[in-house]
Design a protein around this motif. Structure first.
Motif, PDB file in Angstrom:
ATOM      1  N   PHE A 143      56.953  26.370  55.591  1.00 14.89           N
ATOM      2  CA  PHE A 143      57.779  25.486  56.396  1.00 14.89           C
ATOM      3  C   PHE A 143      57.491  24.012  56.124  1.00 14.89           C
ATOM      4  CE2 PHE A 143      59.441  23.483  60.282  1.00 14.89           C
ATOM      5  CZ  PHE A 143      60.721  24.015  60.254  1.00 14.89           C
ATOM      6  N   TYR A 144      56.314  23.693  55.623  1.00 13.29           N
ATOM      7  CA  TYR A 144      56.023  22.302  55.266  1.00 13.29           C
ATOM      8  C   TYR A 144      56.928  21.833  54.127  1.00 13.29           C
ATOM      9  CZ  TYR A 144      52.152  22.584  58.468  1.00 13.29           C
ATOM     10  OH  TYR A 144      51.405  22.735  59.602  1.00 13.29           O
ATOM     11  N   GLU A 145      57.303  22.750  53.249  1.00 12.19           N
ATOM     12  CA  GLU A 145      58.269  22.405  52.200  1.00 12.19           C
ATOM     13  C   GLU A 145      59.627  22.091  52.833  1.00 12.19           C
ATOM     14  OE1 GLU A 145      60.329  24.264  48.209  1.00 12.19           O
ATOM     15  OE2 GLU A 145      58.427  25.114  48.882  1.00 12.19           O
ATOM     16  N   ALA A 146      59.993  22.822  53.873  1.00  6.90           N
ATOM     17  CA  ALA A 146      61.248  22.547  54.581  1.00  6.90           C
ATOM     18  C   ALA A 146      61.203  21.161  55.219  1.00  6.90           C
ATOM     19  CB  ALA A 146      61.513  23.619  55.639  1.00  6.90           C
ATOM     20  N   LEU A 147      60.058  20.782  55.778  1.00  8.94           N
ATOM     21  CA  LEU A 147      59.930  19.449  56.371  1.00  8.94           C
ATOM     22  C   LEU A 147      59.997  18.362  55.299  1.00  8.94           C
ATOM     23  CD1 LEU A 147      57.184  20.089  59.082  1.00  8.94           C
ATOM     24  CD2 LEU A 147      59.660  19.866  59.414  1.00  8.94           C
ATOM     25  N   ASP A 148      59.417  18.630  54.140  1.00  6.00           N
ATOM     26  CA  ASP A 148      59.513  17.678  53.024  1.00  6.00           C
ATOM     27  C   ASP A 148      60.962  17.557  52.552  1.00  6.00           C
ATOM     28  OD1 ASP A 148      56.777  17.254  53.183  1.00  6.00           O
ATOM     29  OD2 ASP A 148      56.316  18.588  51.487  1.00  6.00           O
TER      30      ASP A 148
ATOM     31  N   ALA B 272      63.095  29.210  61.347  1.00 12.48           N
ATOM     32  CA  ALA B 272      63.865  27.963  61.258  1.00 12.48           C
ATOM     33  C   ALA B 272      64.730  27.786  62.502  1.00 12.48           C
ATOM     34  CB  ALA B 272      64.722  27.959  59.991  1.00 12.48           C
ATOM     35  N   ILE B 273      65.340  28.851  62.968  1.00 11.00           N
ATOM     36  CA  ILE B 273      66.164  28.768  64.178  1.00 11.00           C
ATOM     37  C   ILE B 273      65.299  28.457  65.396  1.00 11.00           C
ATOM     38  CG2 ILE B 273      67.621  30.119  65.752  1.00 11.00           C
ATOM     39  CD1 ILE B 273      68.817  31.433  63.184  1.00 11.00           C
ATOM     40  N   LYS B 274      64.098  29.012  65.450  1.00  7.98           N
ATOM     41  CA  LYS B 274      63.175  28.675  66.550  1.00  7.98           C
ATOM     42  C   LYS B 274      62.803  27.194  66.513  1.00  7.98           C
ATOM     43  CE  LYS B 274      61.184  33.232  67.152  1.00  7.98           C
ATOM     44  NZ  LYS B 274      60.042  34.113  66.905  1.00  7.98           N
ATOM     45  N   MET B 275      62.680  26.631  65.321  1.00  9.63           N
ATOM     46  CA  MET B 275      62.348  25.208  65.203  1.00  9.63           C
ATOM     47  C   MET B 275      63.539  24.342  65.617  1.00  9.63           C
ATOM     48  SD  MET B 275      59.186  25.137  64.543  1.00  9.63           S
ATOM     49  CE  MET B 275      59.160  26.568  65.617  1.00  9.63           C
ATOM     50  N   ILE B 276      64.737  24.822  65.368  1.00 10.41           N
ATOM     51  CA  ILE B 276      65.924  24.128  65.876  1.00 10.41           C
ATOM     52  C   ILE B 276      65.903  24.158  67.395  1.00 10.41           C
ATOM     53  CG2 ILE B 276      68.446  24.223  66.084  1.00 10.41           C
ATOM     54  CD1 ILE B 276      68.467  25.287  63.181  1.00 10.41           C
ATOM     55  N   ASP B 277      65.616  25.321  67.967  1.00 12.71           N
ATOM     56  CA  ASP B 277      65.557  25.438  69.430  1.00 12.71           C
ATOM     57  C   ASP B 277      64.499  24.523  70.022  1.00 12.71           C
ATOM     58  OD1 ASP B 277      67.633  27.291  69.632  1.00 12.71           O
ATOM     59  OD2 ASP B 277      66.285  29.021  69.565  1.00 12.71           O
ATOM     60  N   LEU B 278      63.340  24.453  69.385  1.00 14.54           N
ATOM     61  CA  LEU B 278      62.269  23.585  69.867  1.00 14.54           C
ATOM     62  C   LEU B 278      62.715  22.122  69.830  1.00 14.54           C
ATOM     63  CD1 LEU B 278      59.275  23.443  70.784  1.00 14.54           C
ATOM     64  CD2 LEU B 278      58.682  23.216  68.365  1.00 14.54           C
ATOM     65  N   THR B 279      63.356  21.733  68.746  1.00 16.86           N
ATOM     66  CA  THR B 279      63.840  20.360  68.614  1.00 16.86           C
ATOM     67  C   THR B 279      64.956  20.086  69.609  1.00 16.86           C
ATOM     68  OG1 THR B 279      63.253  20.431  66.267  1.00 16.86           O
ATOM     69  CG2 THR B 279      64.688  18.630  66.988  1.00 16.86           C
ATOM     70  N   LEU B 280      65.858  21.048  69.784  1.00 19.92           N
ATOM     71  CA  LEU B 280      66.932  20.887  70.769  1.00 19.92           C
ATOM     72  C   LEU B 280      66.375  20.682  72.165  1.00 19.92           C
ATOM     73  CD1 LEU B 280      69.661  23.502  69.780  1.00 19.92           C
ATOM     74  CD2 LEU B 280      70.006  21.057  70.162  1.00 19.92           C
TER      75      LEU B 280
ATOM     76  N   GLN C 244      67.950  14.399  61.358  1.00 19.88           N
ATOM     77  CA  GLN C 244      66.995  14.930  60.388  1.00 19.88           C
ATOM     78  C   GLN C 244      65.636  14.252  60.549  1.00 19.88           C
ATOM     79  OE1 GLN C 244      69.284  14.072  56.813  1.00 19.88           O
ATOM     80  NE2 GLN C 244      69.383  16.268  56.354  1.00 19.88           N
ATOM     81  N   LYS C 245      65.652  12.936  60.680  1.00 21.19           N
ATOM     82  CA  LYS C 245      64.392  12.203  60.804  1.00 21.19           C
ATOM     83  C   LYS C 245      63.678  12.579  62.096  1.00 21.19           C
ATOM     84  CE  LYS C 245      62.720  10.051  58.324  1.00 21.19           C
ATOM     85  NZ  LYS C 245      61.647  10.449  57.368  1.00 21.19           N
ATOM     86  N   PHE C 246      64.433  12.680  63.182  1.00 18.31           N
ATOM     87  CA  PHE C 246      63.828  13.086  64.447  1.00 18.31           C
ATOM     88  C   PHE C 246      63.195  14.469  64.305  1.00 18.31           C
ATOM     89  CE2 PHE C 246      63.625  15.092  68.553  1.00 18.31           C
ATOM     90  CZ  PHE C 246      63.137  14.092  69.371  1.00 18.31           C
TER      91      PHE C 246
ATOM     92  N   LEU D 267      59.973  14.360  62.093  1.00 15.93           N
ATOM     93  CA  LEU D 267      58.836  13.734  62.781  1.00 15.93           C
ATOM     94  C   LEU D 267      58.329  14.598  63.929  1.00 15.93           C
ATOM     95  CD1 LEU D 267      60.038  10.027  62.896  1.00 15.93           C
ATOM     96  CD2 LEU D 267      58.321  11.027  61.361  1.00 15.93           C
ATOM     97  N   TYR D 268      59.253  15.131  64.705  1.00 19.24           N
ATOM     98  CA  TYR D 268      58.863  15.936  65.861  1.00 19.24           C
ATOM     99  C   TYR D 268      58.157  17.225  65.428  1.00 19.24           C
ATOM    100  CZ  TYR D 268      59.127  18.571  70.187  1.00 19.24           C
ATOM    101  OH  TYR D 268      58.806  19.318  71.292  1.00 19.24           O
ATOM    102  N   LEU D 269      58.690  17.907  64.451  1.00 20.62           N
ATOM    103  CA  LEU D 269      58.098  19.175  64.042  1.00 20.62           C
ATOM    104  C   LEU D 269      56.788  18.997  63.290  1.00 20.62           C
ATOM    105  CD1 LEU D 269      61.235  21.290  63.111  1.00 20.62           C
ATOM    106  CD2 LEU D 269      59.863  21.337  65.218  1.00 20.62           C
ATOM    107  N   ARG D 270      56.538  17.825  62.736  1.00 22.23           N
ATOM    108  CA  ARG D 270      55.248  17.576  62.081  1.00 22.23           C
ATOM    109  C   ARG D 270      54.103  17.507  63.105  1.00 22.23           C
ATOM    110  NH1 ARG D 270      55.454  17.088  56.649  1.00 22.23           N
ATOM    111  NH2 ARG D 270      57.377  16.306  55.730  1.00 22.23           N
ATOM    112  N   GLU D 271      54.439  17.440  64.371  1.00 23.28           N
ATOM    113  CA  GLU D 271      53.413  17.438  65.411  1.00 23.28           C
ATOM    114  C   GLU D 271      52.827  18.837  65.641  1.00 23.28           C
ATOM    115  OE1 GLU D 271      55.015  15.714  68.978  1.00 23.28           O
ATOM    116  OE2 GLU D 271      55.665  13.902  67.946  1.00 23.28           O
ATOM    117  N   TYR D 272      53.423  19.844  65.030  1.00 24.76           N
ATOM    118  CA  TYR D 272      53.011  21.241  65.220  1.00 24.76           C
ATOM    119  C   TYR D 272      52.493  21.827  63.920  1.00 24.76           C
ATOM    120  CZ  TYR D 272      55.712  20.875  69.529  1.00 24.76           C
ATOM    121  OH  TYR D 272      56.182  20.482  70.748  1.00 24.76           O
ATOM    122  N   GLU D 273      51.736  22.911  64.043  1.00 25.95           N
ATOM    123  CA  GLU D 273      51.318  23.660  62.866  1.00 25.95           C
ATOM    124  C   GLU D 273      52.368  24.710  62.556  1.00 25.95           C
ATOM    125  OE1 GLU D 273      47.315  25.055  62.604  1.00 25.95           O
ATOM    126  OE2 GLU D 273      46.580  23.381  63.807  1.00 25.95           O
TER     127      GLU D 273
END
Length: 143
Positions: free
Chosen positions: A40-45, A75-83, A24-26, A29-35
């Motif tokens: 979605f910022y609420e999801a990051l919070d 959200a699934i695209k953000m999972i893919d990006l993180t993966l 979760q932390k990774f 932090l990683y997704l906060r590097e993107y706009e």
């Protein structure tokens, strides 16, 4: 360390709560590097808040996505990006990326004697469990 259910929309899978919090932390932090879209910022919070809780693990609040296909797809695209990022690094780089943000938290890397060189260099469990957390999440979100 115990296994906890990771929830999404009345579905779940079981995983080690410390591993989930580190992923979760990774991801946060990683997704906060993107706009992102504003919602979605609420999801990051939410990710940050849930990181601090050992039980009742989740990555995305289903009410925030609320069965809206475009949000679920995002959200699934953000999972893919993180993966993609997690699969391109090893456990050492993963831990180095989140180490400072873990200090003082319930899943801090203390005692350091446990998280020694052998643990940092062992990548089989990183692939299976850490990367596996997001693969399992993606599966239940797509189901």
């Amino acid at each position: 360390m115990g296994a906890e259910p990771v929830f999404f929309n009345k579905k779940y899978y079981m995983e080690n709560n410390q591993i989930v919090s580190k992923v979760q932390k990774f991801m946060e932090l990683y997704l906060r590097e993107y706009e992102h879209p504003e919602w979605f910022y609420e999801a990051l919070d939410d990710l940050n808040s849930n990181f601090h809780i050992a039980h009742g693990k989740f990555f995305f609040d289903e009410e925030l996505i609320d069965k809206e296909n475009s949000r679920l797809d995002y959200a699934i695209k953000m999972i893919d990006l993180t993966l993609k990022k997690m699969e391109s690094i090893n456990k050492r780089k993963f831990i180095e990326y989140i180490r400072e943000s873990l200090k003082g938290s319930w899943c801090d890397l203390m005692p350091e004697s446990f998280y020694d060189e052998n643990w940092m260099e062992e990548n089989e469990t990183y692939e299976k469990y850490y990367v596996g957390v997001l693969k399992s999440l993606k599966e239940i979100m797509k189901a």
